[in-house]
Design an enzyme around this catalytic site. Structure first.
Site, PDB file in Angstrom:
ATOM      1  N   ARG A 176       0.887  -1.301  -0.131  1.00  0.00           N
ATOM      2  CA  ARG A 176       0.001   0.121   0.085  1.00  0.00           C
ATOM      3  C   ARG A 176       0.674   1.311   0.170  1.00  0.00           C
ATOM      4  NH1 ARG A 176      -2.627  -3.919  -1.076  1.00  0.00           N
ATOM      5  NH2 ARG A 176      -4.447  -4.153  -0.194  1.00  0.00           N
ATOM      6  N   SER A 249     -10.833  -0.243   3.148  1.00  0.00           N
ATOM      7  CA  SER A 249     -10.433  -0.484   4.787  1.00  0.00           C
ATOM      8  C   SER A 249      -9.601   1.023   4.692  1.00  0.00           C
ATOM      9  CB  SER A 249      -9.044  -1.509   4.232  1.00  0.00           C
ATOM     10  OG  SER A 249      -9.585  -2.875   3.929  1.00  0.00           O
ATOM     11  N   GLU A 345      -5.100   4.042   5.650  1.00  0.00           N
ATOM     12  CA  GLU A 345      -4.904   4.250   4.380  1.00  0.00           C
ATOM     13  C   GLU A 345      -4.613   4.990   3.288  1.00  0.00           C
ATOM     14  OE1 GLU A 345      -5.547  -0.003   3.013  1.00  0.00           O
ATOM     15  OE2 GLU A 345      -6.954   0.977   1.302  1.00  0.00           O
TER      16      GLU A 345
HETATM   17  C1  FAD Z   1     -15.533   0.177  -1.792  1.00  0.00           C
HETATM   18  C2  FAD Z   1     -14.083   0.232  -1.668  1.00  0.00           C
HETATM   19  C3  FAD Z   1     -13.329  -0.346  -1.916  1.00  0.00           C
HETATM   20  C4  FAD Z   1     -12.031  -0.332  -1.626  1.00  0.00           C
HETATM   21  N1  FAD Z   1     -11.041  -1.091  -2.077  1.00  0.00           N
HETATM   22  C5  FAD Z   1      -9.503  -1.220  -2.264  1.00  0.00           C
HETATM   23  C6  FAD Z   1      -8.640  -2.478  -2.112  1.00  0.00           C
HETATM   24  O1  FAD Z   1      -9.502  -4.015  -2.594  1.00  0.00           O
HETATM   25  N2  FAD Z   1      -7.403  -2.709  -2.527  1.00  0.00           N
HETATM   26  C7  FAD Z   1      -7.181  -1.404  -2.368  1.00  0.00           C
HETATM   27  O2  FAD Z   1      -5.967  -1.095  -2.876  1.00  0.00           O
HETATM   28  N3  FAD Z   1      -8.003   0.036  -2.762  1.00  0.00           N
HETATM   29  C8  FAD Z   1      -9.044  -0.105  -2.861  1.00  0.00           C
HETATM   30  N4  FAD Z   1     -10.081   0.424  -2.219  1.00  0.00           N
HETATM   31  C9  FAD Z   1      -9.470   2.336  -2.353  1.00  0.00           C
HETATM   32  C10 FAD Z   1      -8.704   3.039  -3.180  1.00  0.00           C
HETATM   33  O3  FAD Z   1     -10.344   2.256  -4.348  1.00  0.00           O
HETATM   34  C11 FAD Z   1      -8.016   3.175  -4.713  1.00  0.00           C
HETATM   35  O4  FAD Z   1      -6.909   3.607  -3.635  1.00  0.00           O
HETATM   36  C12 FAD Z   1      -8.213   3.591  -5.267  1.00  0.00           C
HETATM   37  O5  FAD Z   1      -6.613   3.071  -6.121  1.00  0.00           O
HETATM   38  C13 FAD Z   1      -8.075   5.085  -5.092  1.00  0.00           C
HETATM   39  O6  FAD Z   1      -8.286   6.215  -6.443  1.00  0.00           O
HETATM   40  P1  FAD Z   1      -9.119   7.304  -6.683  1.00  0.00           P
HETATM   41  O7  FAD Z   1      -8.753   7.487  -7.905  1.00  0.00           O
HETATM   42  O8  FAD Z   1     -10.270   7.274  -5.948  1.00  0.00           O
HETATM   43  O9  FAD Z   1      -7.383   8.420  -5.462  1.00  0.00           O
HETATM   44  P2  FAD Z   1      -8.478   8.902  -4.807  1.00  0.00           P
HETATM   45  O10 FAD Z   1      -8.988   8.506  -3.735  1.00  0.00           O
HETATM   46  O11 FAD Z   1      -8.709  10.136  -5.833  1.00  0.00           O
HETATM   47  O12 FAD Z   1      -7.128   9.330  -4.166  1.00  0.00           O
HETATM   48  C14 FAD Z   1      -5.846   8.556  -3.778  1.00  0.00           C
HETATM   49  C15 FAD Z   1      -4.733   9.234  -3.768  1.00  0.00           C
HETATM   50  O13 FAD Z   1      -3.953   9.030  -4.786  1.00  0.00           O
HETATM   51  C16 FAD Z   1      -3.325  10.150  -5.157  1.00  0.00           C
HETATM   52  N5  FAD Z   1      -3.589  10.871  -6.409  1.00  0.00           N
HETATM   53  C17 FAD Z   1      -4.952  10.694  -7.269  1.00  0.00           C
HETATM   54  N6  FAD Z   1      -4.789  10.537  -8.398  1.00  0.00           N
HETATM   55  C18 FAD Z   1      -3.274  10.548  -8.846  1.00  0.00           C
HETATM   56  C19 FAD Z   1      -2.280  11.323 -10.136  1.00  0.00           C
HETATM   57  N7  FAD Z   1      -2.706  11.353 -10.914  1.00  0.00           N
HETATM   58  N8  FAD Z   1      -1.446  11.056  -9.926  1.00  0.00           N
HETATM   59  C20 FAD Z   1      -0.639  11.834  -8.211  1.00  0.00           C
HETATM   60  N9  FAD Z   1      -1.768  11.295  -7.409  1.00  0.00           N
HETATM   61  C21 FAD Z   1      -2.886  10.825  -7.440  1.00  0.00           C
HETATM   62  C22 FAD Z   1      -4.152  11.555  -4.278  1.00  0.00           C
HETATM   63  O14 FAD Z   1      -3.789  12.930  -3.981  1.00  0.00           O
HETATM   64  C23 FAD Z   1      -4.299  10.349  -3.088  1.00  0.00           C
HETATM   65  O15 FAD Z   1      -3.393  10.944  -2.347  1.00  0.00           O
HETATM   66  C24 FAD Z   1     -11.243   0.655  -2.227  1.00  0.00           C
HETATM   67  C25 FAD Z   1     -12.262   1.852  -1.387  1.00  0.00           C
HETATM   68  C26 FAD Z   1     -13.676   1.513  -1.563  1.00  0.00           C
HETATM   69  C27 FAD Z   1     -14.852   2.902  -1.427  1.00  0.00           C
END
Ligand code: FAD
Length: 349
Positions: A176, A249, A345
């Site tokens: 992570r 999580s 996380e």
């Molecule tokens: C129901 C649910 C289930 C989930 N299950 C999992 C799982 O099984 N495994 C897991 O690993 N995660 C899981 N997650 C967490 C999440 O889905 C992931 O971390 C996902 O990659 C976040 O994507 P996002 O576009 O929403 O990023 P954001 O939430 O918008 O951003 C997350 C982080 O990444 C940075 N970021 C985003 N895009 C960029 C970019 N283009 N360049 C630089 N930095 C950037 C942001 O600044 C922030 O620090 C889950 C979330 C939910 C709501």
């Protein structure tokens, strides 16, 4: 009511002043940004980072907001990549190199890959968010991590004011974690280049997947069937953010020194644990939280899911600050009882 927002467009981007972020985070908590920039062409980043506001105010890169908790307004600029495109760069029949724009939806890309006969991403199905965010915390699920498929990450380097292309080793992926997470103010990921195999052993020996495949009555498992099984398990276990605000999580499984784990296991033999890097052991954060009696806890509309102790939920109108306070309580109770520090996380701002 907030004042009307001024909107402007440039070549490859859109700007909104005093923008609401409530619809842009899966906790669905209210928050605002001084300026929200939706970037449609990665080429616009050079121009944007030349603007005074992006030089003087803090900049947050936001994907779909599924791994972030806003406990307050963002006192600066929020940059969101809305770029699209999946391009097959090379395909030798065994594997393909595929370049995907940061703004593509992760789950859509997983289904794109499965539809073309590639294997590997099936275990990462239904993880919310963008492709650009996938390398940030090296998303993982069901015994697979995205780093296994990443060849290169393209990013805008704010320190050097230029585009860079980092190879897998250069991304310094860990559990992570990655270089991008550690240097959050430096890189804006613009595209990810994957290597997708057509042949690969399926990983089905994890948390109920084999049982779910049997229920599907699928015969010999295939990658799409594994994706279907995992989708069904995830839908049962995790609250749907469209219904109940959450970010998956909320706590990482803590990594502790193996002698610390051994001492804990002596007094708590049921504590689930896994070997990690040399000298370290990974403990189940969910178990630690459950033992403190916190599963299903509710403080107003801020709660801990009754079905999954790792998931913080917004039952309706919780603010980010209230969810943050509940997370602090969980951390405090686990530390007091077990001497283990839990780490969030998601990004907490
Ligand atoms: C129901 C649910 C289930 C989930 N299950 C999992 C799982 O099984 N495994 C897991 O690993 N995660 C899981 N997650 C967490 C999440 O889905 C992931 O971390 C996902 O990659 C976040 O994507 P996002 O576009 O929403 O990023 P954001 O939430 O918008 O951003 C997350 C982080 O990444 C940075 N970021 C985003 N895009 C960029 C970019 N283009 N360049 C630089 N930095 C950037 C942001 O600044 C922030 O620090 C889950 C979330 C939910 C709501």
């Amino acid at each position: 009511m907030s004042p009307a927002n001024a909107t402007a467009t440039g070549d490859g981007y859109t700007l909104v002043e005093n923008a609401s972020l409530e619809g842009r985070n899966t906790f669905r908590v209210p928050a605002r940004a001084n300026l929200l920039v939706d970037v449609h062409k990665p080429g616009a980043l050079a121009e944007l980072f030349g603007y005074a506001m992006l030089k003087t105010q803090p900049v947050l890169v936001l994907g779909e907001g599924s791994n972030i908790l806003f406990t307050r307004d963002w006192p600066g600029v929020v940059l969101s990549l809305a770029t699209r495109g999946i391009e097959v760069l090379e395909d030798d029949g065994e594997r393909a190199r595929v370049r995907v724009a940061a703004g593509e939806n992760w789950n859509d890309f997983v289904h794109w890959s499965l539809g073309r006969g590639f294997r590997g991403l099936e275990n990462l199905v239904l993880i919310p968010g963008t492709v650009g965010a996938a390398p940030i915390q090296n998303i993982g699920a069901y015994g697979t991590e995205v780093r296994e498929f990443i060849a290169h990450v393209e990013a805008w380097d704010r320190r050097q004011s230029c585009g860079v292309r980092l190879d897998n080793a250069g991304c310094a992926f860990a559990y992570r974690d990655s270089l991008f997470k550690r240097e959050r103010d430096r890189y804006v990921v613009t595209a990810v280049e994957f290597v997708l195999p057509r042949r690969r052993e399926l990983r089905i020996d994890y948390a109920g997947v084999t049982g779910e495949l049997a229920l599907l009555g699928a015969g010999e498992p295939t990658a799409p069937r594994v994706a279907e099984a995992i989708t069904r398990i995830r839908r049962r276990k995790l609250p749907d953010p469209a219904v109940t605000g959450n970010a998956g999580s909320f706590f990482k499984n803590p990594l502790v020194a193996t002698n610390v784990a051994e001492a804990l296991l002596h007094s708590h033999p049921a504590l689930p644990h896994w070997p990690a890097e040399p000298g370290r052991t990974k403990l189940s954060a969910a178990w630690l939280i459950e033992q403190c009696g916190l599963r299903g806890t509710r403080e107003g509309d801020a709660g801990i899911s009754a079905s999954h102790a790792l998931v913080l939920v917004n039952h309706g109108h919780a603010t980010g600050a209230q969810l943050g306070a509940l997370a602090a309580r969980v951390r405090g109770e686990v530390a007091a009882r077990f001497g283990v520090e839990l780490e969030a996380e998601p990004l907490v701002v």
